[in-house]
Design a protein around this motif. Sequence first.
Motif, PDB file in Angstrom:
ATOM      1  N   VAL A  65       2.523  15.003   4.162  1.00 11.04           N
ATOM      2  CA  VAL A  65       2.897  14.782   2.356  1.00 11.04           C
ATOM      3  C   VAL A  65       3.671  13.448   2.293  1.00 11.04           C
ATOM      4  O   VAL A  65       4.499  13.681   2.673  1.00 11.04           O
ATOM      5  CB  VAL A  65       3.243  15.959   1.928  1.00 11.04           C
ATOM      6  CG1 VAL A  65       2.898  15.802   0.741  1.00 11.04           C
ATOM      7  CG2 VAL A  65       2.111  17.081   2.453  1.00 11.04           C
ATOM      8  N   VAL A  66       2.769  12.631   1.558  1.00  6.88           N
ATOM      9  CA  VAL A  66       4.062  11.478   1.650  1.00  6.88           C
ATOM     10  C   VAL A  66       4.057  11.158  -0.240  1.00  6.88           C
ATOM     11  O   VAL A  66       3.177  11.578  -0.534  1.00  6.88           O
ATOM     12  CB  VAL A  66       3.020   9.925   1.772  1.00  6.88           C
ATOM     13  CG1 VAL A  66       2.772  10.542   3.631  1.00  6.88           C
ATOM     14  CG2 VAL A  66       1.993   9.658   1.254  1.00  6.88           C
ATOM     15  N   SER A  67       5.246  10.448  -0.762  1.00 10.76           N
ATOM     16  CA  SER A  67       5.638  10.509  -1.749  1.00 10.76           C
ATOM     17  C   SER A  67       4.944   8.702  -2.775  1.00 10.76           C
ATOM     18  O   SER A  67       5.510   8.918  -3.695  1.00 10.76           O
ATOM     19  CB  SER A  67       6.782  10.734  -2.185  1.00 10.76           C
ATOM     20  OG  SER A  67       7.713   9.739  -1.250  1.00 10.76           O
ATOM     21  N   ASP A  68       5.046   8.227  -1.009  1.00  4.68           N
ATOM     22  CA  ASP A  68       4.127   6.574  -1.964  1.00  4.68           C
ATOM     23  C   ASP A  68       3.049   6.201  -2.193  1.00  4.68           C
ATOM     24  O   ASP A  68       3.099   4.746  -1.646  1.00  4.68           O
ATOM     25  CB  ASP A  68       5.751   5.824  -1.229  1.00  4.68           C
ATOM     26  CG  ASP A  68       5.274   5.757   0.099  1.00  4.68           C
ATOM     27  OD1 ASP A  68       4.693   7.020   1.176  1.00  4.68           O
ATOM     28  OD2 ASP A  68       6.379   4.737   0.889  1.00  4.68           O
ATOM     29  N   HIS A  69       2.270   7.294  -1.968  1.00 13.34           N
ATOM     30  CA  HIS A  69       0.749   6.831  -1.625  1.00 13.34           C
ATOM     31  C   HIS A  69       0.273   5.783  -2.626  1.00 13.34           C
ATOM     32  O   HIS A  69       0.319   6.485  -3.934  1.00 13.34           O
ATOM     33  CB  HIS A  69      -0.253   7.822  -1.272  1.00 13.34           C
ATOM     34  CG  HIS A  69      -2.038   7.167  -0.820  1.00 13.34           C
ATOM     35  ND1 HIS A  69      -2.183   7.232   0.322  1.00 13.34           N
ATOM     36  CD2 HIS A  69      -2.527   6.894  -1.369  1.00 13.34           C
ATOM     37  CE1 HIS A  69      -3.048   5.964   0.504  1.00 13.34           C
ATOM     38  NE2 HIS A  69      -3.670   6.952  -1.170  1.00 13.34           N
ATOM     39  N   PRO A  70      -0.214   4.317  -2.614  1.00 14.29           N
ATOM     40  CA  PRO A  70      -0.621   3.675  -3.245  1.00 14.29           C
ATOM     41  C   PRO A  70      -1.448   4.207  -4.752  1.00 14.29           C
ATOM     42  O   PRO A  70      -2.845   5.154  -4.156  1.00 14.29           O
ATOM     43  CB  PRO A  70      -1.352   2.203  -3.382  1.00 14.29           C
ATOM     44  CG  PRO A  70      -0.841   2.707  -1.491  1.00 14.29           C
ATOM     45  CD  PRO A  70      -0.833   3.864  -1.844  1.00 14.29           C
ATOM     46  N   VAL A  71      -1.496   4.316  -5.975  1.00 16.60           N
ATOM     47  CA  VAL A  71      -2.746   4.915  -7.153  1.00 16.60           C
ATOM     48  C   VAL A  71      -3.514   3.278  -7.342  1.00 16.60           C
ATOM     49  O   VAL A  71      -3.209   2.566  -7.647  1.00 16.60           O
ATOM     50  CB  VAL A  71      -2.151   5.052  -8.119  1.00 16.60           C
ATOM     51  CG1 VAL A  71      -2.914   5.524  -9.209  1.00 16.60           C
ATOM     52  CG2 VAL A  71      -0.664   5.828  -8.601  1.00 16.60           C
ATOM     53  N   ALA A  72      -4.832   4.138  -6.817  1.00 19.39           N
ATOM     54  CA  ALA A  72      -5.555   2.873  -6.535  1.00 19.39           C
ATOM     55  C   ALA A  72      -5.718   2.623  -8.292  1.00 19.39           C
ATOM     56  O   ALA A  72      -5.608   2.720  -9.299  1.00 19.39           O
ATOM     57  CB  ALA A  72      -6.943   4.059  -6.449  1.00 19.39           C
ATOM     58  N   GLU A  73      -6.184   0.814  -7.982  1.00 18.29           N
ATOM     59  CA  GLU A  73      -6.385  -0.239  -9.310  1.00 18.29           C
ATOM     60  C   GLU A  73      -8.286   0.190 -10.130  1.00 18.29           C
ATOM     61  O   GLU A  73      -9.352   0.169  -9.292  1.00 18.29           O
ATOM     62  CB  GLU A  73      -6.111  -1.482  -8.415  1.00 18.29           C
ATOM     63  CG  GLU A  73      -5.010  -2.194  -8.691  1.00 18.29           C
ATOM     64  CD  GLU A  73      -5.226  -3.830  -7.800  1.00 18.29           C
ATOM     65  OE1 GLU A  73      -5.871  -4.141  -8.318  1.00 18.29           O
ATOM     66  OE2 GLU A  73      -3.701  -3.585  -7.455  1.00 18.29           O
ATOM     67  N   LEU A  74      -7.774   0.359 -11.002  1.00 19.94           N
ATOM     68  CA  LEU A  74      -9.264   0.614 -11.627  1.00 19.94           C
ATOM     69  C   LEU A  74      -9.928  -0.986 -12.005  1.00 19.94           C
ATOM     70  O   LEU A  74      -9.390  -1.674 -12.152  1.00 19.94           O
ATOM     71  CB  LEU A  74      -8.612   1.493 -12.957  1.00 19.94           C
ATOM     72  CG  LEU A  74      -9.797   1.951 -14.303  1.00 19.94           C
ATOM     73  CD1 LEU A  74     -10.199   3.300 -13.900  1.00 19.94           C
ATOM     74  CD2 LEU A  74      -9.165   2.053 -15.832  1.00 19.94           C
TER      75      LEU A  74
END
Length: 360
Positions: free
Chosen positions: A27-36
């Motif tokens: 479990v990581v806290s800094d996975h990128p949120v994908a660009e829309l």
Amino acid sequence: MSQVSDLPTTQRAIVLTEHGEIDGLSVVSDHPVAELGPTEVLLRVRASSLNYHDIFTVRGMPGITIPMPVVPGLDVAGEIAAVGAEVADWQVGQVVVINPLREDFSLIGEVVDGGLAEYCLVDANQLIAIPAGVSPAQAAALPVAYGTAHRMVITQDAIHAGDTVLVLGASGGVGTAGVQLAKHLGARVVAAVGSDEKAQRMLELGADEVINYREQDFYQWTKEHLGKPSRSGYEGGFDVIINNTGGDTWHPTLRSTKRGGRILVCGATAGFDPTEDLRYIWSFELRVIGSNGFTTEDISALLQLVADGKIDPVLDSVVPLEEGITSLQRLADRDVIGKAVIAPAGVEAANAAVTEAAAR
């Protein structure tokens, strides 16, 4: 593009970085949120249910390349957080479930990030509105397992009122769905499971009888309770057997099906190359009906059945994201009855019924 103003650029997520066993996940806290993209929608994930396919993704599947890192999780329900510039039919705030099958027939949670994260990016054509009164956890339980069972049982018109039906692997996702859908259609249902605890749970879910296959061979049970299938008449045996296990269950399935009966197959979790005996198929005029996957129509029909109170997805547990790896291990250990649900937005949000306003 319409979107909320406070979208983060990183998120908490369960991430697979290399194939192996479940304990290799983190479990990581800094996975990128994908660009829309212009035709895409970003969901704030309220619930994601686990499937055994997630275990296959972690361990690796021959012929399927999984890009790393990737977030597993095929079944996703959530609230729309942002919509692309070309998306006209969906709005921020709507609560939806997705069809995990993409246009190229790949799956989210396999070749692109899935639902075991706070946010999930999907194409707008994958969205299905959740009816009022249905919770995200219930909706997230449906697409893969219940959708597969719906296509196999109802879309294929394979089970009818009055049929006597044996469901193998009845405590799993497809199995619990098969039990409920067969009962909904008016069948007499016998559930085969591997423990007394699971047998009791199947009776509570409406199964008429149960077989603990670790203690009794189900072909012997068939002969004792229904009679040995006859080649000269239609006595004995099951009208329908749901077999998504294969392996060493296949030969006794052939022997336990009555003349003219149906064997429904949608998977082979115990082995895809079992011992075969074609004599049973022609001698007993058996029909083996294959069923592959699910459609948006299957998922929509299931949502309506839940909204109408006709079926209720069996939820083994609903836990926060930080407990998701433990739930995956329980699934791998066959310790789950029904569907295990992960709630990245919190357990309360996953279990809260969708309101009329949110469903529109």
